[in-house]
Design an enzyme around this catalytic site. Structure first.
Site, mmCIF file in Angstrom:
data_model
loop_
_atom_site.group_PDB
_atom_site.id
_atom_site.type_symbol
_atom_site.label_atom_id
_atom_site.label_comp_id
_atom_site.label_asym_id
_atom_site.label_seq_id
_atom_site.Cartn_x
_atom_site.Cartn_y
_atom_site.Cartn_z
ATOM 1 N N ARG A 187 -10.130 0.979 7.779
ATOM 2 C CA ARG A 187 -9.722 -0.287 8.096
ATOM 3 C C ARG A 187 -10.969 -0.834 8.995
ATOM 4 N NH1 ARG A 187 -3.843 0.368 8.451
ATOM 5 N NH2 ARG A 187 -2.844 -1.653 9.066
ATOM 6 N N ARG A 212 11.662 -5.532 5.290
ATOM 7 C CA ARG A 212 11.236 -4.189 4.951
ATOM 8 C C ARG A 212 12.289 -3.329 5.705
ATOM 9 N NH1 ARG A 212 5.428 -2.256 5.764
ATOM 10 N NH2 ARG A 212 5.452 -3.334 7.428
ATOM 11 N N ARG A 218 -1.465 -9.056 12.804
ATOM 12 C CA ARG A 218 -1.789 -8.048 11.998
ATOM 13 C C ARG A 218 -2.633 -8.819 10.811
ATOM 14 N NH1 ARG A 218 3.699 -5.538 10.865
ATOM 15 N NH2 ARG A 218 2.773 -4.478 9.271
ATOM 16 N N LYS A 267 0.730 -1.169 0.100
ATOM 17 C CA LYS A 267 0.087 -0.043 0.199
ATOM 18 C C LYS A 267 0.888 1.212 -0.205
ATOM 19 C CE LYS A 267 -2.008 -1.237 3.740
ATOM 20 N NZ LYS A 267 -1.508 -2.320 4.059
ATOM 21 N N ARG A 323 10.850 -1.528 11.540
ATOM 22 C CA ARG A 323 9.503 -1.288 12.408
ATOM 23 C C ARG A 323 9.189 -2.305 13.373
ATOM 24 N NH1 ARG A 323 4.474 -0.007 8.556
ATOM 25 N NH2 ARG A 323 3.496 -1.214 9.908
HETATM 26 P P1 AP5 Z 1 4.839 -1.455 1.862
HETATM 27 O O1 AP5 Z 1 4.378 -0.700 0.711
HETATM 28 O O2 AP5 Z 1 5.438 -1.154 3.166
HETATM 29 O O3 AP5 Z 1 3.465 -2.220 2.290
HETATM 30 P P2 AP5 Z 1 2.313 -1.826 3.321
HETATM 31 O O4 AP5 Z 1 0.715 -2.449 2.721
HETATM 32 O O5 AP5 Z 1 2.080 -0.393 3.464
HETATM 33 O O6 AP5 Z 1 2.299 -2.536 4.540
HETATM 34 P P3 AP5 Z 1 2.111 -2.175 6.001
HETATM 35 O O7 AP5 Z 1 2.878 -2.925 6.786
HETATM 36 O O8 AP5 Z 1 2.709 -0.509 5.971
HETATM 37 O O9 AP5 Z 1 0.829 -1.948 6.184
HETATM 38 P P4 AP5 Z 1 -0.014 -2.302 7.389
HETATM 39 O O10 AP5 Z 1 -1.356 -2.020 7.097
HETATM 40 O O11 AP5 Z 1 0.166 -3.676 8.441
HETATM 41 O O12 AP5 Z 1 0.513 -0.894 8.287
HETATM 42 P P5 AP5 Z 1 -0.042 0.612 8.544
HETATM 43 O O13 AP5 Z 1 1.332 1.161 8.854
HETATM 44 O O14 AP5 Z 1 -0.911 1.012 7.813
HETATM 45 O O15 AP5 Z 1 5.480 -2.813 1.362
HETATM 46 C C1 AP5 Z 1 5.958 -3.830 2.319
HETATM 47 C C2 AP5 Z 1 7.274 -4.335 1.863
HETATM 48 O O16 AP5 Z 1 7.369 -5.227 0.515
HETATM 49 C C3 AP5 Z 1 8.523 -3.173 1.894
HETATM 50 O O17 AP5 Z 1 9.532 -3.547 2.034
HETATM 51 C C4 AP5 Z 1 8.333 -2.995 0.164
HETATM 52 O O18 AP5 Z 1 9.506 -2.534 -0.279
HETATM 53 C C5 AP5 Z 1 8.135 -4.379 -0.417
HETATM 54 N N1 AP5 Z 1 7.335 -4.368 -1.656
HETATM 55 C C6 AP5 Z 1 6.158 -3.503 -1.848
HETATM 56 N N2 AP5 Z 1 5.495 -3.792 -3.026
HETATM 57 C C7 AP5 Z 1 6.276 -5.076 -3.476
HETATM 58 C C8 AP5 Z 1 6.321 -5.635 -4.789
HETATM 59 N N3 AP5 Z 1 5.137 -5.396 -5.487
HETATM 60 N N4 AP5 Z 1 7.066 -6.852 -4.763
HETATM 61 C C9 AP5 Z 1 8.123 -7.041 -3.891
HETATM 62 N N5 AP5 Z 1 8.157 -6.138 -2.927
HETATM 63 C C10 AP5 Z 1 7.223 -5.224 -2.628
HETATM 64 O O19 AP5 Z 1 -0.480 0.201 10.208
HETATM 65 C C11 AP5 Z 1 0.407 0.036 11.231
HETATM 66 C C12 AP5 Z 1 -0.418 0.144 12.649
HETATM 67 O O20 AP5 Z 1 -1.168 1.412 12.694
HETATM 68 C C13 AP5 Z 1 -1.749 -0.857 12.740
HETATM 69 O O21 AP5 Z 1 -1.398 -2.249 12.960
HETATM 70 C C14 AP5 Z 1 -2.480 -0.093 13.542
HETATM 71 O O22 AP5 Z 1 -2.054 -0.714 15.078
HETATM 72 C C15 AP5 Z 1 -2.291 1.147 13.477
HETATM 73 N N6 AP5 Z 1 -3.398 1.742 12.173
HETATM 74 C C16 AP5 Z 1 -2.963 2.425 10.961
HETATM 75 N N7 AP5 Z 1 -4.092 2.691 10.346
HETATM 76 C C17 AP5 Z 1 -5.066 2.332 11.193
HETATM 77 C C18 AP5 Z 1 -6.497 2.368 11.044
HETATM 78 N N8 AP5 Z 1 -7.086 3.068 9.898
HETATM 79 N N9 AP5 Z 1 -7.404 2.233 12.090
HETATM 80 C C19 AP5 Z 1 -6.863 1.618 13.105
HETATM 81 N N10 AP5 Z 1 -5.374 1.523 13.257
HETATM 82 C C20 AP5 Z 1 -4.757 1.893 12.531
HETATM 83 MG MG MG Z 2 2.464 1.113 4.782
#
Ligand code: AP5
Ligand code: MG
Ligand code: ZN
Length: 215
Positions: A88, A127, A171, A13, A160
């Site tokens: 979410r 990552r 997660r 994402k 992270r």
């Molecule tokens: P990346 O682009 O970082 O993936 P991502 O989908 O952004 O993964 P996240 O871990 O950030 O998602 P998440 O939803 O768990 O975390 P968030 O920060 O939103 O890619 C991942 C890796 O793969 C990278 O190394 C990248 O280089 C690689 N990659 C990407 N595309 C690729 C491809 N095509 N091929 C190969 N490699 C690739 O949330 C974290 C926490 O915050 C949650 O657990 C929760 O506690 C809180 N939170 C955030 N938003 C909310 C909400 N709306 N409501 C409640 N709690 C929330």
């Molecule tokens: Mg992310």
């Protein structure tokens, strides 16, 4: 362009949202990045959010909804925005619908990155994230030019806290139970675009542009 980038943890994402934000010149609004920033600064919000994030649980709806509502009112969102990691829960999706109604704007699409679970774990465990600007790298699939240094801003890269395998599994469970139901909400509104997220970063980006009808 007003978009949601949707998908499980590690789906890509942040990576795709960044590419789209650069292409369209509109802001990426990542609730995870905003919360991690608050944790880094040690604010009350950060202290509270950390207790959920470290366990891989969702931060309460009211809190995240408040953050997004404030962010969407800022002038840089007038021409569009990319929501990354929000909504979410169905409650968050309903709140977003109300916010957009008040602002008099409509979503163009919800881009859903579909990625296999084993692939997600591979991606997350190698990552690296920039402590300054939140840019994401992967030690194998998308390495920084210089080890441990962000290409974009020169900031330090780190792993992270919630990227430990055990937390990642939780997660994924939270995603299946609380977040996946949001897909039906957008399918019913004709906004859902499913994308094969297992391809390379560039290939996924091309698929996303195609789904949006952009070249
Ligand atoms: P990346 O682009 O970082 O993936 P991502 O989908 O952004 O993964 P996240 O871990 O950030 O998602 P998440 O939803 O768990 O975390 P968030 O920060 O939103 O890619 C991942 C890796 O793969 C990278 O190394 C990248 O280089 C690689 N990659 C990407 N595309 C690729 C491809 N095509 N091929 C190969 N490699 C690739 O949330 C974290 C926490 O915050 C949650 O657990 C929760 O506690 C809180 N939170 C955030 N938003 C909310 C909400 N709306 N409501 C409640 N709690 C929330
Ligand atoms: Mg992310
Ligand atoms: Zn950076």
């Amino acid at each position: 362009m007003r978009l949601i980038i949707f998908g499980p943890p590690g789906a890509g994402k942040g990576t795709q949202a960044q590419l789209l934000a650069n292409k369209f010149g509109i802001p990426q609004i990542a609730t995870g990045d905003i919360l991690r920033e608050a944790v880094k600064e040690g604010t009350d919000l950060g202290k509270m959010a950390k207790t959920y994030m470290d366990r891989g649980q969702l931060v309460p709806d009211e809190v995240v909804i408040g953050i997004v509502e404030e962010r969407l009112r800022r002038p840089d969102c007038a021409k569009g925005f990319i929501l990354d990691g929000f909504p979410r829960t169905v409650k968050q999706a309903e709140a977003l619908e109300n916010m957009l109604k008040k602002l008099g704007v409509k979503l163009d699409a919800v881009v859903n990155l579909e990625v296999d679970e084993e692939e997600v774990v591979k991606r997350i465990t190698l990552r690296r994230t920039c402590r300054n600007c939140g840019a994401v790298y992967h030690l194998v699939f998308n390495p920084p030019k210089k080890e441990d240094v962000c290409d974009r801003c020169g900031g330090p890269l780190y792993q992270r806290e919630d990227d430990r395998e055990e937390t990642v599994r939780n997660r994924l469970k939270v995603y299946r139970e609380q977040t996946e139901p949001v897909l039906k909400f957008y399918e019913a509104r004709g906004l859902l675009r499913n994308i094969n997220g297992n391809l390379s970063i560039d290939q996924v980006f091309q698929e996303v542009l195609k789904a949006l009808g952009v070249q």
